[in-house]
Design a protein around this motif. Structure first.
Motif, mmCIF file in Angstrom:
data_model
loop_
_atom_site.group_PDB
_atom_site.id
_atom_site.type_symbol
_atom_site.label_atom_id
_atom_site.label_comp_id
_atom_site.label_asym_id
_atom_site.label_seq_id
_atom_site.Cartn_x
_atom_site.Cartn_y
_atom_site.Cartn_z
ATOM 1 N N TYR A 345 13.985 37.093 -66.811
ATOM 2 C CA TYR A 345 12.767 36.444 -66.335
ATOM 3 C C TYR A 345 12.976 34.931 -66.268
ATOM 4 C CZ TYR A 345 10.053 40.748 -66.938
ATOM 5 O OH TYR A 345 9.554 42.020 -66.826
ATOM 6 N N PHE A 346 12.386 34.319 -65.220
ATOM 7 C CA PHE A 346 12.478 32.879 -65.017
ATOM 8 C C PHE A 346 11.115 32.329 -64.612
ATOM 9 C CE2 PHE A 346 16.540 34.730 -63.860
ATOM 10 C CZ PHE A 346 17.486 33.887 -64.424
ATOM 11 N N ILE A 347 10.867 31.061 -64.949
ATOM 12 C CA ILE A 347 9.862 30.260 -64.247
ATOM 13 C C ILE A 347 10.638 29.393 -63.276
ATOM 14 C CG2 ILE A 347 8.082 28.491 -64.401
ATOM 15 C CD1 ILE A 347 7.432 29.449 -67.181
ATOM 16 N N VAL A 388 6.670 32.854 -61.601
ATOM 17 C CA VAL A 388 7.291 33.672 -62.628
ATOM 18 C C VAL A 388 7.972 34.841 -61.925
ATOM 19 C CG1 VAL A 388 6.967 35.032 -64.714
ATOM 20 C CG2 VAL A 388 5.524 33.026 -64.300
ATOM 21 N N VAL A 389 9.284 34.951 -62.110
ATOM 22 C CA VAL A 389 10.075 35.962 -61.406
ATOM 23 C C VAL A 389 10.824 36.821 -62.418
ATOM 24 C CG1 VAL A 389 11.919 36.389 -59.722
ATOM 25 C CG2 VAL A 389 10.379 34.441 -59.423
ATOM 26 N N GLY A 390 10.761 38.142 -62.233
ATOM 27 C CA GLY A 390 11.560 39.078 -63.013
ATOM 28 C C GLY A 390 12.598 39.724 -62.121
ATOM 29 N N LEU A 391 13.841 39.732 -62.567
ATOM 30 C CA LEU A 391 14.943 40.263 -61.761
ATOM 31 C C LEU A 391 15.699 41.341 -62.527
ATOM 32 C CD1 LEU A 391 16.369 36.858 -60.462
ATOM 33 C CD2 LEU A 391 14.913 38.445 -59.191
ATOM 34 N N GLU A 392 15.977 42.453 -61.874
ATOM 35 C CA GLU A 392 16.830 43.496 -62.447
ATOM 36 C C GLU A 392 18.195 43.452 -61.778
ATOM 37 O OE1 GLU A 392 15.318 47.442 -62.744
ATOM 38 O OE2 GLU A 392 13.325 46.777 -63.429
ATOM 39 N N ALA A 412 14.795 24.434 -59.416
ATOM 40 C CA ALA A 412 14.687 24.168 -60.854
ATOM 41 C C ALA A 412 14.059 25.382 -61.546
ATOM 42 C CB ALA A 412 13.843 22.922 -61.102
ATOM 43 N N TYR A 413 14.528 25.693 -62.763
ATOM 44 C CA TYR A 413 14.044 26.908 -63.422
ATOM 45 C C TYR A 413 14.106 26.784 -64.939
ATOM 46 C CZ TYR A 413 19.019 27.918 -64.144
ATOM 47 O OH TYR A 413 20.339 27.849 -64.518
ATOM 48 N N GLN A 414 13.316 27.614 -65.585
ATOM 49 C CA GLN A 414 13.406 27.848 -67.029
ATOM 50 C C GLN A 414 13.744 29.313 -67.243
ATOM 51 O OE1 GLN A 414 10.321 26.250 -69.735
ATOM 52 N NE2 GLN A 414 9.355 25.399 -67.903
#
Length: 427
Positions: A345-347, A388-392, A412-414
């Motif tokens: 998961y990222f912001i 907010v992104v969730g990646l599999e 840019a991301y967290q």
């Protein structure tokens, strides 16, 4: 993996009479059939060892807890039976007590946390029928325990402790008598789940007398290390905060008697991450058609941490229960993917211009990466907007090139996987 080992902690002997366990076995023979000790071919091949599963998940109440509950209640005096009983439980002990109330004709009050899976609450009522009343109190086992103690004092009932009681320990220890009678070869290792410590104390007491060369490995969830902390502190201590996911083993403080026995008799105690437990649950279901609860998967989940040590040995894993709620399936999958490094998961700060999402999909994501979660609120007065992104992903190594692509293209991301509190708040 974290562990405590008796090899680095000198202990004093704790005397436990074998006769009590044999009497408990005779008592239980009237109401229970022995559970199988099954050689598992897939696990044996994987670990290059003989891996046997002690199938306590096949008990009528779907866990070993019936052993201790019935043994305790069957030894109550007539006066105590007439007064009635009260207990506290996260679910499995409650089912054992409820069924014992029905079998013995004893009125009981059963206190469970409000967070107890619905499936367990329903089963408790089915087993206890008209003999029991269910009371939901607090968020943890320890909250329920305090309420049960209050009721016991107020109504002068008999308290049936889930683990810190000699008769309960003797009942749980009958599991060991069965294992030893069913095995045709010497047992090198036994892996035992630990919550309050009743099962571990009972099995360890029997094995130290009848099979002293067997190494006994206690297994706790990483988020509820009550026995580990007790062993390190040289006495039971209250763990301030616990992860309640492995509800059958999520206890904030182990019993005094259980600690005294375990610190003397266990060879090692290991902590297993909850995500690893989830991966084990899914693997057992997909490959073995075994449905186990989180605590029931603990002993098998620990095998990876002893892979080299157990090669060529005879191993027994106690599968302690199968009271799992189907509503927890998505959480189990999620925790497994996070642990295996297959979900991230990222912001991400997205430029608020047409084509930004297309660029992200085409130029940042790998061919096998999949967007499983996407939450975006467009803000008209800003140049960038947080998403907010969730990646599999198919394999953990896919994460590094994805981060590289975001850095190269100015996204840019967290990274949220390492910020558990924030992740739980957002997702």
């Amino acid at each position: 993996m974290e562990s405590w080992s008796s090899r680095t902690h000198p202990t004093s002997p704790t005397v436990v009479a074998l006769e009590g366990f044999k009497e408990a076995q005779h008592r239980l023979a009237a109401v229970l059939q022995p559970t199988p000790l099954q050689l598992n071919l897939n696990l044996s091949a994987h670990y290059k060892a003989s891996v046997y599963l002690k199938r306590e998940d096949l008990q009528l109440v779907r866990s070993y807890k019936i052993r201790g509950a019935y043994n305790k209640m069957a030894t109550l005096s007539t006066e105590e039976c007439q007064r009635g009983i009260v207990c506290a439980s996260a679910g499995n002990h409650a089912q054992g007590v409820a069924y014992s109330c029905h079998l013995l004709g004893i009125v009981g009050k059963i206190v469970m946390p409000k967070t107890t899976p619905k499936q367990k609450i329903k089963q408790v009522q089915l087993f206890g029928k008209e003999w029991i009343d269910i009371i939901l109190a607090g968020d943890t086992f320890d909250d329920a325990f305090q309420e049960a103690q209050r009721i016991q004092k107020e109504q002068q009932l008999v308290f049936v402790h889930p683990f810190d009681d000699p008769k309960v320990i003797e009942g749980q220890g009958t599991t060991a008598l069965e294992i030893l009678s069913q095995s045709v070869v010497p047992i090198d290792y036994v892996f035992l789940p630990i919550g309050g410590g009743g099962l571990a104390a009972g099995i360890a007491s029997v094995f130290q007398v009848l099979s002293p060369k067997t190494k006994l490995i206690g297994v706790e969830p990483q988020g509820a290390p009550s026995m580990t902390q007790a062993l390190q502190a040289k006495g039971p201590v209250r763990v301030a905060q616990i992860d309640k996911f492995v509800d059958g083993a999520a206890v904030q403080q182990v019993g005094r008697l259980n600690y005294e026995i375990c610190q003397d008799k266990l060879s090692d105690v290991v902590l297993v991450p909850e995500g690893k437990v989830c991966s084990t649950i899914l693997k057992l279901y997909n490959e073995e058609a075994l449905v186990v609860e989180p605590a029931g998967a603990l002993s098998i989940a620990a095998l990876d941490f002893y892979q080299e040590e157990i090669q060529g040995k005879t191993i027994v894993c106690v599968v302690s229960g199968s009271n799992n709620d189907i509503e927890r399936t998505e959480e189990i999958k999620e925790r497994s993917l996070l642990y295996e490094g297959l979900k991230h998961y990222f912001i991400i700060q997205f430029p608020q211009r047409p084509g930004a999402l297309k660029a992200f999909v085409n130029q940042v994501l790998g061919e096998e990466d999949d967007i499983s979660y996407f939450q975006f609120i467009k803000k008209n007065n800003r140049e960038i907007g947080p998403v907010v992104v969730g990646l599999e992903m198919k394999k953990p190594s896919d994460l590094e090139p994805l981060m590289h692509n975001m850095n190269q293209l100015g996204f840019a991301y967290q990274y949220l996987n390492e910020k558990e509190a924030l992740l739980r708040l957002l997702i």
